[in-house]
Design an enzyme around this catalytic site. Sequence first.
Site, PDB file in Angstrom:
ATOM      1  N   ASN A   9     -12.918  -5.066  28.711  1.00 52.92           N
ATOM      2  CA  ASN A   9     -14.333  -5.422  28.758  1.00 52.92           C
ATOM      3  C   ASN A   9     -14.798  -5.261  30.204  1.00 52.92           C
ATOM      4  O   ASN A   9     -14.493  -6.091  31.050  1.00 52.92           O
ATOM      5  CB  ASN A   9     -14.511  -6.871  28.283  1.00 52.92           C
ATOM      6  N   LYS A  11     -17.689  -5.546  31.308  1.00 50.23           N
ATOM      7  CA  LYS A  11     -18.841  -6.416  31.603  1.00 50.23           C
ATOM      8  C   LYS A  11     -19.936  -5.590  32.308  1.00 50.23           C
ATOM      9  O   LYS A  11     -20.059  -4.409  32.040  1.00 50.23           O
ATOM     10  CB  LYS A  11     -18.392  -7.640  32.418  1.00 50.23           C
ATOM     11  N   HIS A  94     -19.542 -13.041  23.068  1.00 45.94           N
ATOM     12  CA  HIS A  94     -18.798 -13.370  24.290  1.00 45.94           C
ATOM     13  C   HIS A  94     -19.395 -14.633  24.918  1.00 45.94           C
ATOM     14  O   HIS A  94     -20.607 -14.840  24.872  1.00 45.94           O
ATOM     15  CB  HIS A  94     -18.856 -12.192  25.263  1.00 45.94           C
ATOM     16  N   GLU A  96     -20.082 -15.375  27.853  1.00 42.30           N
ATOM     17  CA  GLU A  96     -21.141 -15.122  28.845  1.00 42.30           C
ATOM     18  C   GLU A  96     -22.483 -14.906  28.152  1.00 42.30           C
ATOM     19  O   GLU A  96     -23.529 -15.274  28.679  1.00 42.30           O
ATOM     20  CB  GLU A  96     -20.748 -13.921  29.733  1.00 42.30           C
ATOM     21  N   GLU A 170     -10.926 -16.751  23.715  1.00 45.71           N
ATOM     22  CA  GLU A 170     -11.097 -16.753  25.166  1.00 45.71           C
ATOM     23  C   GLU A 170     -11.590 -18.129  25.615  1.00 45.71           C
ATOM     24  O   GLU A 170     -12.799 -18.401  25.567  1.00 45.71           O
ATOM     25  CB  GLU A 170     -12.145 -15.714  25.595  1.00 45.71           C
ATOM     26  N   GLY A 176     -11.943 -15.242  34.247  1.00 51.70           N
ATOM     27  CA  GLY A 176     -12.277 -14.911  35.641  1.00 51.70           C
ATOM     28  C   GLY A 176     -11.860 -15.964  36.639  1.00 51.70           C
ATOM     29  O   GLY A 176     -12.315 -15.955  37.782  1.00 51.70           O
ATOM     30  N   SER A 217      -8.157 -14.197  32.246  1.00 50.25           N
ATOM     31  CA  SER A 217      -7.226 -13.988  33.367  1.00 50.25           C
ATOM     32  C   SER A 217      -5.924 -13.301  32.970  1.00 50.25           C
ATOM     33  O   SER A 217      -4.857 -13.617  33.508  1.00 50.25           O
ATOM     34  CB  SER A 217      -6.951 -15.317  34.084  1.00 50.25           C
TER      35      SER A 217
END
Length: 254
Positions: A9, A11, A94, A96, A170, A176, A217
């Site tokens: 991904n 992003k 996702h 985000e 996730e 991250g 991560s």
Amino acid sequence: MRKPLVAGNWKMNLTVAESRHLVSEMIPGLQSIEGVDRVICPPFTSLLAVSALLEGTAINLGAQNLYWESAGAFTGEISPLMLSELARFVILGHSERRMYFNETDSTVNKKVQAALAHALTPIVCVGETLEEYEAGLTEEVVSRQIRLGLAGLDLRIGNNHTSPLVIAYEPVWAIGTGRAATPEDVNVIIARVIRAVLFDEFGERISQSTRVLYGGSVNSDNASKFFSEEEIDGALVGGASLKVNEFVKIVQAA
Ligand code: 13P
């Protein structure tokens, strides 16, 4: 047997020229690996350029989002019909998008339906926030996200005996941050929550054939520990998917 899948991904990263460069560098390494589904998910602006470079390879293209209508007055949105010419996969829900763009279980549900109707394989993301994790709400949150996100779907096993969708677990606190979840904990959540809910809602065959990825991560040092767990079928990789050697090594580990 579920075939492992590793998706990168990207992003909101890389211009078209940078995308071309990265994919060209990755193709030789990724092409030489067999037995793993490999998926690259660049931003919308790079899909066409990357799809041209992937033509004739066994590497798949994925998008990072879609809107559920096929066409119409929805300024700024991208439809599943448009994506179906270019991509085979699409990341949906996702964290985000849930956090910054008001995505809810109900909009995720509409998007999953739209993806399936256009022969795109959704990679549906679920996972608890740090607050929810610390409050012991992981099971409740993940279970709700799957039940509502997949509500009312008519999921059929395809000719290749695989489920029409992929789930990515996730935990938001692991994305991250360099603080990955432990492979053992992820394995337990997939078995006791994710596959259990799939079993409840869709029965044994969907529960057993749906590939469940871990994301958060993942890097070339920790990947093989995740993949050696029985219930973890691959990874959804963020930061490390922007580095040629890292991503190729993660796919090799799978
Ligand atoms: P990182 O691998 O950068 O933690 O990102 C994970 C992720 O969000 C993939 O969708």
